[in-house]
Design a protein around this motif. Structure first.
Motif, PDB file in Angstrom:
ATOM      1  N   GLY A 119       0.800  -1.214   0.000  1.00  0.00           N
ATOM      2  CA  GLY A 119       0.000   0.000   0.000  1.00  0.00           C
ATOM      3  C   GLY A 119       0.831   1.262   0.000  1.00  0.00           C
ATOM      4  O   GLY A 119       0.682   2.131  -0.865  1.00  0.00           O
ATOM      5  N   LEU A 120       1.739   1.372   0.965  1.00  0.00           N
ATOM      6  CA  LEU A 120       2.495   2.607   1.137  1.00  0.00           C
ATOM      7  C   LEU A 120       3.465   2.876  -0.004  1.00  0.00           C
ATOM      8  O   LEU A 120       3.742   4.031  -0.326  1.00  0.00           O
ATOM      9  N   VAL A 121       4.010   1.824  -0.595  1.00  0.00           N
ATOM     10  CA  VAL A 121       5.052   1.996  -1.604  1.00  0.00           C
ATOM     11  C   VAL A 121       4.478   2.101  -3.011  1.00  0.00           C
ATOM     12  O   VAL A 121       4.817   3.016  -3.770  1.00  0.00           O
ATOM     13  N   PHE A 122       3.616   1.175  -3.394  1.00  0.00           N
ATOM     14  CA  PHE A 122       3.212   1.055  -4.796  1.00  0.00           C
ATOM     15  C   PHE A 122       1.909   1.787  -5.135  1.00  0.00           C
ATOM     16  O   PHE A 122       1.601   1.953  -6.308  1.00  0.00           O
ATOM     17  N   ARG A 123       1.178   2.219  -4.141  1.00  0.00           N
ATOM     18  CA  ARG A 123      -0.149   2.773  -4.418  1.00  0.00           C
ATOM     19  C   ARG A 123      -0.314   4.197  -3.891  1.00  0.00           C
ATOM     20  O   ARG A 123      -0.614   5.120  -4.639  1.00  0.00           O
ATOM     21  N   ASP A 124      -0.110   4.377  -2.598  1.00  0.00           N
ATOM     22  CA  ASP A 124      -0.479   5.620  -1.938  1.00  0.00           C
ATOM     23  C   ASP A 124       0.214   6.874  -2.472  1.00  0.00           C
ATOM     24  O   ASP A 124      -0.428   7.937  -2.537  1.00  0.00           O
ATOM     25  N   PRO A 125       1.507   6.832  -2.850  1.00  0.00           N
ATOM     26  CA  PRO A 125       2.140   8.082  -3.313  1.00  0.00           C
ATOM     27  C   PRO A 125       1.480   8.682  -4.546  1.00  0.00           C
ATOM     28  O   PRO A 125       1.636   9.885  -4.803  1.00  0.00           O
ATOM     29  N   TYR A 126       0.723   7.873  -5.290  1.00  0.00           N
ATOM     30  CA  TYR A 126       0.276   8.288  -6.610  1.00  0.00           C
ATOM     31  C   TYR A 126      -1.199   8.708  -6.666  1.00  0.00           C
ATOM     32  O   TYR A 126      -1.770   8.866  -7.736  1.00  0.00           O
ATOM     33  N   PHE A 127      -1.816   8.865  -5.490  1.00  0.00           N
ATOM     34  CA  PHE A 127      -3.139   9.462  -5.414  1.00  0.00           C
ATOM     35  C   PHE A 127      -3.287  10.055  -4.018  1.00  0.00           C
ATOM     36  O   PHE A 127      -2.388   9.933  -3.174  1.00  0.00           O
ATOM     37  N   ASP A 128      -4.385  10.683  -3.761  1.00  0.00           N
ATOM     38  CA  ASP A 128      -4.586  11.383  -2.489  1.00  0.00           C
ATOM     39  C   ASP A 128      -5.060  10.399  -1.428  1.00  0.00           C
ATOM     40  O   ASP A 128      -6.214  10.443  -0.977  1.00  0.00           O
ATOM     41  N   GLU A 130      -5.501   8.556   2.184  1.00  0.00           N
ATOM     42  CA  GLU A 130      -5.901   9.151   3.460  1.00  0.00           C
ATOM     43  C   GLU A 130      -4.709   9.463   4.362  1.00  0.00           C
ATOM     44  O   GLU A 130      -4.682  10.499   5.031  1.00  0.00           O
ATOM     45  N   MET A 131      -3.703   8.582   4.400  1.00  0.00           N
ATOM     46  CA  MET A 131      -2.606   8.766   5.348  1.00  0.00           C
ATOM     47  C   MET A 131      -1.395   9.475   4.743  1.00  0.00           C
ATOM     48  O   MET A 131      -0.365   9.624   5.389  1.00  0.00           O
ATOM     49  N   ASN A 132      -1.505   9.918   3.493  1.00  0.00           N
ATOM     50  CA  ASN A 132      -0.411  10.659   2.872  1.00  0.00           C
ATOM     51  C   ASN A 132      -0.190  12.010   3.559  1.00  0.00           C
ATOM     52  O   ASN A 132      -1.123  12.603   4.103  1.00  0.00           O
ATOM     53  N   HIS A 133       1.019  12.496   3.474  1.00  0.00           N
ATOM     54  CA  HIS A 133       1.304  13.896   3.792  1.00  0.00           C
ATOM     55  C   HIS A 133       2.625  14.260   3.135  1.00  0.00           C
ATOM     56  O   HIS A 133       3.480  13.406   2.917  1.00  0.00           O
ATOM     57  N   HIS A 134       2.767  15.530   2.764  1.00  0.00           N
ATOM     58  CA  HIS A 134       4.021  15.962   2.170  1.00  0.00           C
ATOM     59  C   HIS A 134       4.307  17.401   2.556  1.00  0.00           C
ATOM     60  O   HIS A 134       3.430  18.130   3.043  1.00  0.00           O
ATOM     61  N   THR A 135       5.527  17.819   2.331  1.00  0.00           N
ATOM     62  CA  THR A 135       5.994  19.137   2.727  1.00  0.00           C
ATOM     63  C   THR A 135       5.263  20.238   1.961  1.00  0.00           C
ATOM     64  O   THR A 135       5.024  20.120   0.759  1.00  0.00           O
ATOM     65  N   GLU A 136       4.952  21.300   2.675  1.00  0.00           N
ATOM     66  CA  GLU A 136       4.336  22.468   2.051  1.00  0.00           C
ATOM     67  C   GLU A 136       5.223  22.979   0.916  1.00  0.00           C
ATOM     68  O   GLU A 136       6.443  23.096   1.071  1.00  0.00           O
ATOM     69  N   GLY A 137       4.604  23.253  -0.221  1.00  0.00           N
ATOM     70  CA  GLY A 137       5.339  23.761  -1.365  1.00  0.00           C
ATOM     71  C   GLY A 137       5.599  22.737  -2.437  1.00  0.00           C
ATOM     72  O   GLY A 137       6.009  23.086  -3.550  1.00  0.00           O
ATOM     73  N   LEU A 138       5.368  21.460  -2.132  1.00  0.00           N
ATOM     74  CA  LEU A 138       5.638  20.399  -3.103  1.00  0.00           C
ATOM     75  C   LEU A 138       4.476  20.115  -4.046  1.00  0.00           C
ATOM     76  O   LEU A 138       4.599  19.274  -4.943  1.00  0.00           O
ATOM     77  N   ASP A 139       3.357  20.790  -3.888  1.00  0.00           N
ATOM     78  CA  ASP A 139       2.162  20.462  -4.668  1.00  0.00           C
ATOM     79  C   ASP A 139       2.399  20.416  -6.181  1.00  0.00           C
ATOM     80  O   ASP A 139       1.887  19.504  -6.851  1.00  0.00           O
ATOM     81  N   PRO A 140       3.160  21.339  -6.772  1.00  0.00           N
ATOM     82  CA  PRO A 140       3.365  21.254  -8.228  1.00  0.00           C
ATOM     83  C   PRO A 140       4.081  19.976  -8.661  1.00  0.00           C
ATOM     84  O   PRO A 140       3.746  19.403  -9.705  1.00  0.00           O
ATOM     85  N   VAL A 142       4.112  17.098  -6.916  1.00  0.00           N
ATOM     86  CA  VAL A 142       3.182  16.002  -6.649  1.00  0.00           C
ATOM     87  C   VAL A 142       2.183  15.880  -7.797  1.00  0.00           C
ATOM     88  O   VAL A 142       1.877  14.770  -8.263  1.00  0.00           O
ATOM     89  N   LYS A 143       1.677  17.014  -8.277  1.00  0.00           N
ATOM     90  CA  LYS A 143       0.740  16.988  -9.403  1.00  0.00           C
ATOM     91  C   LYS A 143       1.405  16.415 -10.649  1.00  0.00           C
ATOM     92  O   LYS A 143       0.791  15.624 -11.387  1.00  0.00           O
ATOM     93  N   THR A 144       2.651  16.783 -10.896  1.00  0.00           N
ATOM     94  CA  THR A 144       3.377  16.242 -12.048  1.00  0.00           C
ATOM     95  C   THR A 144       3.442  14.721 -11.984  1.00  0.00           C
ATOM     96  O   THR A 144       3.202  14.028 -12.985  1.00  0.00           O
ATOM     97  N   LEU A 145       3.739  14.194 -10.822  1.00  0.00           N
ATOM     98  CA  LEU A 145       3.851  12.741 -10.670  1.00  0.00           C
ATOM     99  C   LEU A 145       2.493  12.060 -10.833  1.00  0.00           C
ATOM    100  O   LEU A 145       2.377  11.047 -11.527  1.00  0.00           O
ATOM    101  N   ARG A 146       1.477  12.606 -10.202  1.00  0.00           N
ATOM    102  CA  ARG A 146       0.160  11.954 -10.233  1.00  0.00           C
ATOM    103  C   ARG A 146      -0.517  12.088 -11.591  1.00  0.00           C
ATOM    104  O   ARG A 146      -1.395  11.288 -11.926  1.00  0.00           O
ATOM    105  N   ASP A 147      -0.092  13.079 -12.369  1.00  0.00           N
ATOM    106  CA  ASP A 147      -0.640  13.246 -13.715  1.00  0.00           C
ATOM    107  C   ASP A 147       0.122  12.443 -14.764  1.00  0.00           C
ATOM    108  O   ASP A 147      -0.300  12.399 -15.928  1.00  0.00           O
ATOM    109  N   ASP A 148       1.219  11.839 -14.374  1.00  0.00           N
ATOM    110  CA  ASP A 148       2.068  11.124 -15.324  1.00  0.00           C
ATOM    111  C   ASP A 148       1.568   9.687 -15.479  1.00  0.00           C
ATOM    112  O   ASP A 148       1.983   8.776 -14.756  1.00  0.00           O
ATOM    113  N   VAL A 149       0.684   9.491 -16.421  1.00  0.00           N
ATOM    114  CA  VAL A 149       0.055   8.176 -16.620  1.00  0.00           C
ATOM    115  C   VAL A 149       1.083   7.134 -17.035  1.00  0.00           C
ATOM    116  O   VAL A 149       1.024   5.979 -16.588  1.00  0.00           O
TER     117      VAL A 149
END
Length: 357
Positions: A119-128, A130-140, A142-149
């Motif tokens: 769960g934590l390695v192969f799935r959770d980083p790539y969508f929102d 529930e238990m995810n969190h990341h540093t303020e300012g990384l949103d752009p 994160v969006k690049t990664l999650r949009d990269d099909v």
């Protein structure tokens, strides 16, 4: 040790007895396959979930040393040998097939703890999640990664390989918090995540944590920054070089399992070098892919690491994490064309100079 989400830690199947059982059984196999690499086990009581083992002193967690800028003599050699010997000797390149299959059956009961990895390695980083969190300012980023099909498709291909390849007994959580060191000795600890999986998994996890130490250094170092970062890259180079050399040596001297039977090669006067090269190339590609994914989950998923988390100023931390995230993406997408560890280290140097945020 990987942080355990409350939802999983409350699972009655994940009681201390089960965790101790698998940790003990991985440790004794690692001790047999690479003597001296893990703490000595003196006693195990399954009923009481009690493992009595060597007290490591004056050893310190490797991650702590890397944050402090300390060097460990022979680190790359020690962990390169560990990864090669446990991978080769825990597989049907070496083991009697019936013994290996019985061992796969034993470890197939270790379901809940490796499920954390799934769960934590192969799935959770790539969508929102529930238990995810990341540093303020990384949103752009994160969006690049999650949009990269395309990248997410590669991640899932690596996940498919992770779930299908029962090649060898993996440590399962081999990172810089899973090694304890003095100035010249290294021991591997905490293998309760042990499972049968791909040859390249442990090596990939380890290299990812070296790289995260590398990218975090500008926040931890002063005048010796460049020299210490190059030392970390030297450790990566040595780890990979020693892994390949030892795997080759074991191929020549201990290939007694059912795979790549000598009757098909050497006994007929034929070289098995091309087959060995193919195996090592497959391991390398898997290693790079798992490395990139680990670089993502340690910044985006639940279980972060202290290399970045100990950087209190988020304005300093976020750009360093961004470099790490983008190199992870690069590794996942280009793993089939990265020839060797020299090319890997050159890629790290390139991203270390990039302004991502």
């Amino acid at each position: 040790m990987m942080m355990i989400p409350e939802a999983w830690s409350n699972n009655p199947l994940m009681d201390p007895a089960r965790r101790a059982f698998y940790e003990y059984h991985v440790l004794i196999r690692q001790a047999a396959r690479d003597p001296g690499s893990v703490p000595e086990i003196y006693h195990f009581d399954e009923t009481q979930a009690l493992i009595v083992m060597e007290y490591l002193s004056p050893h310190v967690i490797l991650r702590t040393k890397l944050i402090a800028g300390e060097r460990v003599e022979g680190l790359g050699e020690r962990l390169g040998l560990f990864c090669a010997r446990t991978a080769f000797r825990g597989s049907e390149l070496s083991m009697v097939s019936a013994d290996k299959k019985a061992d796969v059956g034993l470890f197939s009961g270790n379901v809940e703890i490796p499920a954390i990895t799934e769960g934590l390695v192969f799935r959770d980083p790539y969508f929102d999640a529930e238990m995810n969190h990341h540093t303020e300012g990384l949103d752009p980023v994160v969006k690049t990664l999650r949009d990269d099909v395309a990248m997410k498709g590669e991640v899932q291909a690596l996940f498919r390989a992770f779930s299908a390849k029962s090649e060898t007994l993996c440590h399962g959580d081999l990172h810089s918090g899973s090694a304890m060191c003095t100035g010249d000795e290294t021991k591997v600890i905490d293998p309760e995540f042990g499972f049968y999986g791909p040859f390249g998994f442990d090596l990939g996890m380890l290299i990812a944590n070296y790289l995260m130490a590398y990218f975090s250094q500008p926040a931890h170092r002063g005048a010796d920054l460049a020299a210490y970062q190059e030392w970390i890259l030297d450790v990566i180079d040595e780890t990979c070089t020693v892994f390949a050399a030892e795997f080759m040596r074991l191929w020549e001297t201990e290939r007694t399992g059912m795979l790549y039977d000598r009757a098909l090669f050497e006994d007929q006067g034929h070289s098995s070098h091309a087959a060995l090269r193919q195996v090592l190339d497959d391991i390398w590609r898997d290693c790079l892919g798992y490395c990139g994914i680990e670089m993502h989950r340690r910044v985006l998923s639940l279980a972060h690491n202290a290399d970045f988390e100990s950087i209190e100023d988020v304005a300093v931390r976020a750009p360093l994490e961004a470099r790490n995230l983008m190199m992870g993406r690069d590794l996942i997408l280009t793993r089939n064309v990265i020839a060797n560890q020299a090319a890997l280290c050159d890629m790290a140097r390139k991203w270390n100079e990039e302004t991502v945020l």
